[in-house]
Write a protein that holds these residues in place. Structure first.
Motif, PDB file in Angstrom:
ATOM      1  N   ILE A 174       1.905   9.480  -5.616  1.00 57.16           N
ATOM      2  CA  ILE A 174       2.488  10.742  -5.593  1.00 57.16           C
ATOM      3  C   ILE A 174       3.371  11.145  -6.670  1.00 57.16           C
ATOM      4  N   TRP A 175       4.075  10.296  -7.118  1.00 59.51           N
ATOM      5  CA  TRP A 175       4.943  10.589  -8.289  1.00 59.51           C
ATOM      6  C   TRP A 175       4.176  10.687  -9.711  1.00 59.51           C
ATOM      7  N   THR A 217       6.630  10.383 -16.221  1.00 65.90           N
ATOM      8  CA  THR A 217       5.770   9.955 -15.449  1.00 65.90           C
ATOM      9  C   THR A 217       5.825   8.242 -15.166  1.00 65.90           C
ATOM     10  N   PRO A 218       5.149   7.968 -14.032  1.00 65.92           N
ATOM     11  CA  PRO A 218       5.447   6.440 -13.888  1.00 65.92           C
ATOM     12  C   PRO A 218       4.980   5.615 -14.948  1.00 65.92           C
ATOM     13  N   ILE A 261       0.848  -1.088  -0.091  1.00 61.77           N
ATOM     14  CA  ILE A 261       0.061  -0.105   0.079  1.00 61.77           C
ATOM     15  C   ILE A 261       0.886   1.301  -0.303  1.00 61.77           C
ATOM     16  N   PHE A 262       1.834   1.118   0.970  1.00 58.09           N
ATOM     17  CA  PHE A 262       2.879   2.425   0.816  1.00 58.09           C
ATOM     18  C   PHE A 262       3.505   2.567  -0.360  1.00 58.09           C
ATOM     19  N   LEU A 263       3.993   1.493  -0.977  1.00 63.65           N
ATOM     20  CA  LEU A 263       4.560   1.529  -2.337  1.00 63.65           C
ATOM     21  C   LEU A 263       3.547   2.181  -3.497  1.00 63.65           C
ATOM     22  N   ALA A 264       2.382   1.713  -3.330  1.00 62.21           N
ATOM     23  CA  ALA A 264       1.207   2.143  -4.267  1.00 62.21           C
ATOM     24  C   ALA A 264       1.102   3.773  -4.316  1.00 62.21           C
TER      25      ALA A 264
END
Lengths: 252, 233
Positions: free
Chosen positions: A19-20, A36-37, A11-14
């Motif tokens: 944010i990115w 962009t991602p 979840i934190f990674l997502a």
């Protein structure tokens, strides 16, 4: 790590990726510095699956890292055991080892180029140098600070010297050796990638990162950086798994 | 047989043991009782060959310390077992008779466990099995049960007595508990405050096997009080 931790971690990674995404799509950051991602993932997809050009770089970096790490482990553990076991060796070599490990390994790369040429050997040699010193110091520490009571047990039960070494001192040092190996593995990967950014490299993640940066193919640069991160993460986890199996008693 | 004669030990000019002489006859169980820091552990370290800086004589079954075998049961059982060895491997540290003692001490179901999977009492039983499996000339105990629960301590004391009655191994048992010393020993030696000096020797002529009931008898109390009296005087 349990199930709940894994979920939380993902979840934190997502969240970070979100944010990115927001930062880049709202153009808060110059697109020249940060793609962009989606662009990055697209690049990864193209290079890993369509053209498959990234694989040879991954294998080149992995090969250098693993060879360097294995050689460093052999040298570091062997010398470390002697260094920790013999007071004479420790007092005569201690300062030299301390000095050697204070030199940033990458500062020695030009020197290694002189000795080993511009091939793989020089890159592997720098990796071995950096990693073996860390493993050596940790191994010596593990031997020197072996549990006093257990050494007394071995002595009281008149265990022969060789058996004391293999059955007591070596396992006594094992948790420290393992800690050294883990730090050394990450360091080897770092050193190998840095050396790949220099002359004489046509393959490797470091080479790809610096090449992409030179011609402003920024998504490609990020793709290679992410792959390098995944590589480090996987190597570290593999080693941790092995560690839990081999030194199951540690910390219990 | 264990013979300690005119033993003196100093550390940096400060005396730890002062002219200690102890004779344990073959098969005798001797307990040593004294205050903390009276050199009890030092005494065991000298007998077992761990400490070689002393003056005086120590002979074990007519052998010098370096040639004799001592089965040493340490106080700190959490650290005295090798955590990377199973119970069986710990017991067979330097011997081939481990199996017999694992069975005798009821450790067979635990034989393939590691120390971190054992309770405190089980750990110390493993240590005791190791000491016996070594086939020692003399057994040395250094306050082996001081960190255990009272109820477990009582059981362990009975186990030690049972093994001793079966094997008649010469035993030197250091204790900080006068009841334990009286319950186990044929003779209790009371050491003084630092430097350790023999204050008194008390023969314990209670019949064996001593049981929970023995601890309630008047005779037991009298002997225990004698030990405490010698200690406090």
């Amino acid at each position: 790590m349990n199930y709940k931790d894994t979920i939380l971690g993902l979840i934190f990674l997502a969240l970070l990726v979100a944010i990115w995404h927001i930062a880049t799509s709202l153009q808060l950051v110059n697109a020249l510095f940060l793609p962009t991602p989606l662009e990055t993932i697209q690049t990864l997809y193209i290079q890993l699956i369509q053209t498959q050009e990234l694989w040879s770089d991954i294998f080149a970096t992995l090969y250098r890292t693993i060879i360097a790490f294995i050689l460093a482990a052999i040298a570091g553990i062997t010398i470390g055991l002697v260094l920790g076991y013999s007071k004479l060796v420790h007092s005569s070599m201690g300062t030299a080892v301390d000095f050697a490990r204070s030199i940033p390994a990458t500062a020695l790369f030009p020197l290694f180029l002189l000795f080993f040429g511009i091939g793989d050997e020089a890159k592997i040699a720098v990796g071995v140098w950096a990693a073996s010193l860390i493993i050596m110091i940790n191994t010596a520490y593990g031997v020197r600070y072996a549990n006093k009571i257990r050494l007394m047990v071995a002595k009281a039960y008149k265990l022969p010297q060789l058996e004391t070494f293999t059955k007591v001192i070596l396992p006594e040092a094992a948790p420290h050796i393992a800690a050294g190996l883990r730090i050394a593995l990450s360091l080897t990967l770092i050193v190998v990638i840095v050396t790949e950014m220099f002359i004489g490299t046509s393959m490797g993640l470091g080479h790809r990162i610096i090449d992409a940066q030179l011609v402003y193919r920024v998504p490609e640069m990020y793709a290679a950086i992410i792959i390098a991160g995944i590589l480090g993460y996987l190597l570290n986890h593999l080693l941790q798994l092995a560690e839990k199996k081999v030194i199951h008693w540690s910390g219990r | 047989m264990l013979l300690i004669k005119n033993l003196n030990k100093k550390i940096n000019e400060s005396a730890i043991l002062d002219n200690v002489s102890i004779e344990c006859k073959e098969g005798e169980f001797v307990a040593i009782f004294g205050p903390n820091g009276c050199g009890k552990t030092t005494l065991l370290n000298i007998v077992s060959g761990l400490d070689v800086e002393y003056t005086g004589h120590v002979k074990i079954n007519n052998k010098v310390v370096a040639d004799a075998k001592c089965g040493f049961v340490f106080q700190n059982f959490h650290e005295a077992l090798f955590p990377w060895m199973t119970v069986a491997q710990n017991v067979q540290l330097n011997s081939t008779t481990g199996k017999k003692w694992i069975e005798k001490l009821g450790l067979t179901p635990l034989a393939s466990r590691y120390p971190y999977q054992l309770s405190g009492g089980q750990k110390q039983l493993t240590s005791i099995a190791r000491a016996y499996a070594y086939e020692p000339d003399v057994l040395l105990f250094d306050e082996p049960f001081s960190a255990l629960d009272y109820s477990i301590t009582l059981k362990m004391q009975e186990t030690v007595q049972k093994l001793w009655m079966e094997t008649k191994k010469t035993t030197l048992f250091v204790s900080h508990d006068p009841e334990e010393a009286v319950f186990l020993a044929d003779r209790v030696i009371v050491l003084s405050q630092k430097p350790g000096k023999i204050k008194k020797e008390i023969t314990i002529n209670l019949p064996r096997p001593r049981t929970a009931k023995t601890r309630m008898t008047k005779k037991f109390f009298e002997l225990r009080n004698k030990v405490i009296e010698a200690f406090t005087k």
